[in-house]
Every structure is written in C-alpha cells, then in structure tokens.
Design a protein around this motif. Sequence first.
Motif, PDB file in Angstrom:
ATOM      1  N   SER A  21       0.851  -1.192   0.000  1.00 20.84           N
ATOM      2  CA  SER A  21       0.000   0.000   0.000  1.00 20.84           C
ATOM      3  C   SER A  21       0.878   1.230   0.000  1.00 20.84           C
ATOM      4  CB  SER A  21      -0.908   0.022   1.228  1.00 20.84           C
ATOM      5  OG  SER A  21      -1.743  -1.112   1.269  1.00 20.84           O
ATOM      6  N   CYS A  22       0.349   2.300  -0.558  1.00 19.79           N
ATOM      7  CA  CYS A  22       1.063   3.573  -0.580  1.00 19.79           C
ATOM      8  C   CYS A  22       0.056   4.683  -0.313  1.00 19.79           C
ATOM      9  CB  CYS A  22       1.751   3.783  -1.920  1.00 19.79           C
ATOM     10  SG  CYS A  22       2.584   5.379  -2.081  1.00 19.79           S
ATOM     11  N   LEU A  34       0.674   7.652 -10.641  1.00 20.03           N
ATOM     12  CA  LEU A  34       1.334   7.019  -9.502  1.00 20.03           C
ATOM     13  C   LEU A  34       1.939   5.700  -9.950  1.00 20.03           C
ATOM     14  CD1 LEU A  34      -1.549   7.495  -6.893  1.00 20.03           C
ATOM     15  CD2 LEU A  34       0.397   9.013  -7.302  1.00 20.03           C
ATOM     16  N   GLY A  35       2.941   5.257  -9.225  1.00 20.08           N
ATOM     17  CA  GLY A  35       3.526   3.990  -9.636  1.00 20.08           C
ATOM     18  C   GLY A  35       4.493   3.423  -8.631  1.00 20.08           C
ATOM     19  N   ARG A  67       1.214 -11.048 -13.135  1.00 18.51           N
ATOM     20  CA  ARG A  67       1.342 -11.458 -11.727  1.00 18.51           C
ATOM     21  C   ARG A  67       1.022 -10.330 -10.763  1.00 18.51           C
ATOM     22  NH1 ARG A  67       6.153 -12.742  -9.723  1.00 18.51           N
ATOM     23  NH2 ARG A  67       7.328 -11.423 -11.169  1.00 18.51           N
ATOM     24  N   PHE A  68       1.339  -9.100 -11.127  1.00 16.20           N
ATOM     25  CA  PHE A  68       1.117  -7.940 -10.266  1.00 16.20           C
ATOM     26  C   PHE A  68      -0.044  -7.111 -10.803  1.00 16.20           C
ATOM     27  CE2 PHE A  68       5.735  -7.350  -8.514  1.00 16.20           C
ATOM     28  CZ  PHE A  68       5.759  -8.688  -8.157  1.00 16.20           C
ATOM     29  N   THR A  69      -0.778  -6.493  -9.892  1.00 18.19           N
ATOM     30  CA  THR A  69      -1.880  -5.609 -10.272  1.00 18.19           C
ATOM     31  C   THR A  69      -1.780  -4.312  -9.490  1.00 18.19           C
ATOM     32  OG1 THR A  69      -3.320  -7.517 -10.689  1.00 18.19           O
ATOM     33  CG2 THR A  69      -4.370  -5.351 -10.459  1.00 18.19           C
ATOM     34  N   ILE A  70      -1.752  -3.208 -10.201  1.00 18.49           N
ATOM     35  CA  ILE A  70      -1.729  -1.901  -9.560  1.00 18.49           C
ATOM     36  C   ILE A  70      -3.147  -1.339  -9.553  1.00 18.49           C
ATOM     37  CG2 ILE A  70      -1.193  -0.662 -11.708  1.00 18.49           C
ATOM     38  CD1 ILE A  70       0.546   1.246 -10.024  1.00 18.49           C
ATOM     39  N   SER A  71      -3.498  -0.680  -8.462  1.00 16.59           N
ATOM     40  CA  SER A  71      -4.825  -0.090  -8.354  1.00 16.59           C
ATOM     41  C   SER A  71      -4.754   1.073  -7.370  1.00 16.59           C
ATOM     42  CB  SER A  71      -5.847  -1.126  -7.886  1.00 16.59           C
ATOM     43  OG  SER A  71      -5.524  -1.595  -6.582  1.00 16.59           O
ATOM     44  N   LYS A  72      -5.850   1.795  -7.259  1.00 20.97           N
ATOM     45  CA  LYS A  72      -5.894   2.871  -6.279  1.00 20.97           C
ATOM     46  C   LYS A  72      -7.315   3.070  -5.791  1.00 20.97           C
ATOM     47  CE  LYS A  72      -6.033   6.494  -9.801  1.00 20.97           C
ATOM     48  NZ  LYS A  72      -5.419   7.725 -10.300  1.00 20.97           N
ATOM     49  N   ASP A  73      -7.427   3.606  -4.588  1.00 21.56           N
ATOM     50  CA  ASP A  73      -8.708   3.858  -3.942  1.00 21.56           C
ATOM     51  C   ASP A  73      -8.759   5.339  -3.604  1.00 21.56           C
ATOM     52  OD1 ASP A  73     -10.807   4.177  -2.093  1.00 21.56           O
ATOM     53  OD2 ASP A  73     -10.556   2.157  -1.325  1.00 21.56           O
ATOM     54  N   SER A  74      -9.604   6.074  -4.292  1.00 23.11           N
ATOM     55  CA  SER A  74      -9.646   7.519  -4.089  1.00 23.11           C
ATOM     56  C   SER A  74     -10.213   7.891  -2.726  1.00 23.11           C
ATOM     57  CB  SER A  74     -10.449   8.188  -5.205  1.00 23.11           C
ATOM     58  OG  SER A  74     -11.761   7.669  -5.240  1.00 23.11           O
ATOM     59  N   ASP A  75     -11.088   7.068  -2.174  1.00 23.22           N
ATOM     60  CA  ASP A  75     -11.626   7.368  -0.843  1.00 23.22           C
ATOM     61  C   ASP A  75     -10.539   7.289   0.223  1.00 23.22           C
ATOM     62  OD1 ASP A  75     -14.793   5.696  -1.482  1.00 23.22           O
ATOM     63  OD2 ASP A  75     -14.151   7.754  -1.862  1.00 23.22           O
ATOM     64  N   ILE A  77      -7.260   7.558  -0.588  1.00 22.44           N
ATOM     65  CA  ILE A  77      -6.065   8.164  -1.215  1.00 22.44           C
ATOM     66  C   ILE A  77      -4.866   7.229  -1.091  1.00 22.44           C
ATOM     67  CG2 ILE A  77      -6.769  10.583  -1.175  1.00 22.44           C
ATOM     68  CD1 ILE A  77      -5.129  10.996   1.370  1.00 22.44           C
ATOM     69  N   THR A  78      -5.088   6.009  -1.475  1.00 20.07           N
ATOM     70  CA  THR A  78      -4.089   4.965  -1.352  1.00 20.07           C
ATOM     71  C   THR A  78      -3.948   4.204  -2.662  1.00 20.07           C
ATOM     72  OG1 THR A  78      -4.511   4.679   1.018  1.00 20.07           O
ATOM     73  CG2 THR A  78      -3.450   2.852  -0.123  1.00 20.07           C
ATOM     74  N   MET A  79      -2.719   3.916  -3.013  1.00 19.17           N
ATOM     75  CA  MET A  79      -2.412   3.089  -4.170  1.00 19.17           C
ATOM     76  C   MET A  79      -1.962   1.726  -3.679  1.00 19.17           C
ATOM     77  SD  MET A  79       0.533   3.717  -7.066  1.00 19.17           S
ATOM     78  CE  MET A  79       1.774   3.985  -5.837  1.00 19.17           C
ATOM     79  N   TYR A  80      -2.230   0.696  -4.468  1.00 18.99           N
ATOM     80  CA  TYR A  80      -1.887  -0.657  -4.074  1.00 18.99           C
ATOM     81  C   TYR A  80      -1.082  -1.359  -5.160  1.00 18.99           C
ATOM     82  CZ  TYR A  80      -5.729   0.196  -0.828  1.00 18.99           C
ATOM     83  OH  TYR A  80      -6.549   0.739   0.132  1.00 18.99           O
ATOM     84  N   LEU A  81      -0.303  -2.326  -4.727  1.00 21.31           N
ATOM     85  CA  LEU A  81       0.346  -3.238  -5.655  1.00 21.31           C
ATOM     86  C   LEU A  81       0.085  -4.643  -5.137  1.00 21.31           C
ATOM     87  CD1 LEU A  81       2.110  -3.400  -8.230  1.00 21.31           C
ATOM     88  CD2 LEU A  81       4.075  -3.673  -6.697  1.00 21.31           C
TER      89      LEU A  81
END
Length: 122
Positions: A21-22, A34-35, A67-75, A77-81
């Motif tokens: 998480s970021c 973001l990345g 194998r990896f999936t990047i996503s983000k949640d605006s509620d 304000i977090t990015m995920y890998l």
Amino acid sequence: QAQLVESGGGSVQEGDSLRLSCLVPGATFYSYPLGWFRQTPGKEREFVAAISWNDDRTWYSESVKGRFTISKDSDKITMYLQMRALKPEDTAVYYCAADSSCFWHGTDCKYWGRGTQVTVSA
C-alpha cells in the motif's frame, strides 16, 4: 513536499502473495500518475507498474505482467500493488512514486516514498 508512505512489505515464500500500500497526500493523489519501482543492492532502479491519475490506465514491466496488479482507492487516497506468484527475483525494496512522466522516461520522480522491503524465499 509530498511524502508518500509505503506499507505491506515482508518476507514470504515463493508462490505466495503480498499486497503493498502507498498512502498519497490528497493533492498529489489527484494530480499525478502514480507507480512503483523496485531496487536491489548494486542494481539499477527498476520500473514495476504505473497507473494514470484520471482514467486508471495501467502499465507494467514485462517481468511482473500477469502477476502484479496496480490499483488505487480515491476514498482512501491509497495506491496498491497486489503481487501474486512471487519469485525470489522479486526480492527488492519497493518504492512508490508520483510524477507526470518518470515512469515512462527514466527521469527522477518528483515524489517518493521511503520504501518497503519485500523478500521472497525459494
């Protein structure tokens, strides 16, 4: 200066999954792509994945695609890998970043996190 904060690293076995998480300051979250990058001692920093700021387009390095999936949640304000089927060669310090172009042009990113260690054992 915006400070991104990673979490979720750890030590796992080959084939396991892990989610990083970021947490991104709001103004940065809504303004920049973001990345993630990763780096091991003695090696160049390696691009892993990126996500656009407005339409959630994604990009992946060939080494992690599928194998990896990047996503983000605006509620939040977090990015995920989300990392699956982890391999020993995925072992590295993983950094999240925000910038308008560094993920595609090899330039330094404007904002960085401090990194989180991921260790994958065979």
